[in-house]
Design an enzyme around this catalytic site. Structure first.
Site, PDB file in Angstrom:
ATOM      1  N   LYS A  45       0.851  -1.190   0.000  1.00 30.98           N
ATOM      2  CA  LYS A  45       0.000   0.000   0.000  1.00 30.98           C
ATOM      3  C   LYS A  45       0.876   1.226   0.000  1.00 30.98           C
ATOM      4  O   LYS A  45       1.995   1.195   0.523  1.00 30.98           O
ATOM      5  CB  LYS A  45      -0.872   0.015   1.258  1.00 30.98           C
ATOM      6  CG  LYS A  45      -2.063   0.924   1.151  1.00 30.98           C
ATOM      7  CD  LYS A  45      -3.173   0.216   0.411  1.00 30.98           C
ATOM      8  CE  LYS A  45      -4.440   1.007   0.381  1.00 30.98           C
ATOM      9  NZ  LYS A  45      -5.588   0.122   0.127  1.00 30.98           N
TER      10      LYS A  45
HETATM   11  N1  GLU Z   1      -7.245   0.397  -2.996  1.00 27.13           N
HETATM   12  C1  GLU Z   1      -8.070  -0.740  -3.204  1.00 27.13           C
HETATM   13  C2  GLU Z   1      -8.126  -1.613  -1.961  1.00 27.13           C
HETATM   14  O1  GLU Z   1      -7.948  -1.154  -0.873  1.00 27.13           O
HETATM   15  C3  GLU Z   1      -7.699  -1.498  -4.463  1.00 27.13           C
HETATM   16  C4  GLU Z   1      -6.335  -2.077  -4.502  1.00 27.13           C
HETATM   17  C5  GLU Z   1      -5.927  -2.638  -5.861  1.00 27.13           C
HETATM   18  O2  GLU Z   1      -6.750  -2.678  -6.754  1.00 27.13           O
HETATM   19  O3  GLU Z   1      -4.760  -2.997  -5.988  1.00 27.13           O
HETATM   20  O4  GLU Z   1      -8.438  -2.772  -2.015  1.00 27.13           O
END
Ligand code: GLU
Length: 473
Positions: free
Chosen positions: A109
């Site tokens: 993340k």
């Molecule tokens: N930000 C989204 C989540 O928290 C999507 C992450 C992604 O598609 O890699 O799941």
């Protein structure tokens, strides 16, 4: 008992506690449990961008939680609240989420400490491109190593800039556009990615309502039709979930809670209409098709069948958990319920569909996008017309030889082969249904786990432990 301690845990601690609770039911060695829990690496980048005649310093993060499968995957959020602890907690959730829905990624993340509203589009583009350059230099954005996606405060626009910056730096890499997902469709994105997380919440709720014993546990009856829903946060996820549930499943959105207050209407809010109102730059309090209330902590506590926190972490915590009147909560946001609140809600019999399952729709469709990018072909391109002609032959044969007459709508719907959006939605539906049944079955076989969250964590810890063991750890 835990609640008597009268202190709450932060996001990171909450994820660790929820993980630890589930881990205690496994027979995995404590050392491996610890290894799976820790975040492998977090990079902090500080970079300057000359804007408005001055150099501004920005701080960004990319946390890599687990590389048991690569690439690692997870969004990048733009917010002033971004900090190392937060991205690490979110990265951990990505590891567990991807394992749960069986998409072959590790967890990561990122975040940039910035309030997007403070900058114009051109400035945001320069900041994003520079951030991308910093990440690319360290292989923290790469189609086979680390693939960002949108999160709070970012969307298709930012992903397009990131992809383009990466592509410029890596123009001989044939897979370069697979370095991020959530791109606009005309730049290599996939149909249905923008709606995916909200769509996943809808599919999760539909699956829940296929299980009478779970409906009973939540002290509910029947189907989604007529269910009273409160939605907290009308961003991308909340908007799509509320829209689909009300327009397609007959649920009533009786309250929308936003930062600037809330709108309530017991006969159901027209989500598209409200969204349009906000999109036109009009304040929430001027929305006339419901009652406006100023921001208040009590709004989230109101009675309803289903509460959907769809904004940010920690909104249900030690201060309000015992006052929540919703019969069930589906966590569209990441970490909306703290560990302490989780324990209070469990004691009070509130049924919770946990984040690592409920909001996995986004990363699931990201996976489809990434596969499409590295496959260099749109889904359905080869099969669609072939399917169509086979279906047409069947319908014609039945009509000509057996004299069957088909309704016009049925006929054209049946004949048409599946398009990319149909395949994406079907793939997402299958993913959400399979994962729900998986965690439900585990809970049935091991009732001491107690709830779906613990069962979901239990399932993924075992799965990741197996990965580690097989590679000799
Ligand atoms: N930000 C989204 C989540 O928290 C999507 C992450 C992604 O598609 O890699 O799941």
């Amino acid at each position: 008992m835990e609640a008597a301690l009268k202190r709450d845990w932060n996001f990171r601690q909450s994820v660790d506690l929820m993980y630890g609770r589930a881990a205690s039911f496994t027979d995995i060695s404590p050392k491996l449990i610890e290894k799976i829990k820790v975040c492998n690496a977090t990079y902090t980048v500080r970079f300057g961008v000359k804007l408005r005649g001055e150099v501004h310093t920005f701080t960004g993060y990319r946390a890599v939680h687990s590389e048991h499968i690569e690439p690692v995957k997870g969004g990048i959020r733009y917010s002033l609240d971004v900090n190392q602890d937060e991205v690490e907690a979110l990265a951990a959730l990505m590891t567990f989420k991807t394992a749960l829905v069986e998409v072959p990624f590790g967890g990561s993340k990122g975040g940039l400490c910035i309030r997007p509203k403070d900058w114009n589009e051109e400035e945001l583009e320069r900041i994003t491109r520079r951030f991308t350059y910093e990440l690319a230099k360290r292989d923290l954005i790469h189609p086979s190593l680390n693939v960002p996606a949108p999160d709070m405060g970012t969307g298709e626009r930012e992903m397009a800039w990131m992809m383009d910056e990466f592509r410029r730096l890596n123009n001989t890499n044939i897979d370069n556009i697979a370095c991020v997902t959530g791109k606009p469709v005309h730049l290599g994105g996939i149909e249905g990615r923008v709606e995916a997380t909200g769509r996943g919440v809808q599919y999760a709720l539909r699956e829940f309502f296929r299980h009478p014993d779970d409906i009973k546990k939540a002290k509910l009856r029947g189907s989604l039709d007529g269910k009273k829903i409160i939605i907290q946060g009308l961003g991308n996820v909340g908007y799509h979930a509320a829209k689909f549930l009300s327009e397609e499943d007959g649920a009533k959105i009786i309250k929308v809670i936003e930062r600037g207050g809330s709108i309530s209407n017991n006969s159901g809010i027209n989500i598209e209409d409200l969204k349009q109102h906000l999109h036109n730059g009009l304040p929430l309090k001027e929305y006339k098709e419901g009652t406006f209330a100023k921001p208040s902590p009590q709004e989230i506590e109101c009675a309803c069948d289903i509460l959907i926190p769809a904004a940010t972490e920690g909104v249900i915590n030690i201060k309000n958990a015992h006052k929540i009147k919703a019969k069930m909560i589906i966590e569209a946001a990441n970490g909306p319920v703290t560990a302490m609140a989780d324990s209070i809600l469990r004691d009070n019999g509130v049924f919770i569909i946990p984040d690592l399952y409920a909001n996995a729709g986004g990363v699931t469709v990201s996976y489809f996008e990434w596969v499409k990018n590295i496959g260099h072909i749109r889904f359905g391109r080869l099969q669609r017309r072939n399917e169509e002609s086979k279906n047409r032959s069947l319908i014609d044969a039945l009509a000509n030889q057996n004299g069957l007459k088909f309704n016009k709508r049925f006929k054209s719907k049946y004949i048409e082969g599946a398009d990319e959006i149909d395949l994406v939605r079907a793939g997402l539906d299958d993913t959400m249904r399979t994962a729900y049944v998986n965690i439900k079955t585990i809970l049935e076989n091991k009732p001491e786990l107690g709830d779906l969250r613990t069962s979901a964590f239990y399932s993924v810890i075992n799965n990741i432990a197996l990965h580690y063991k097989s590679i000799g750890l």
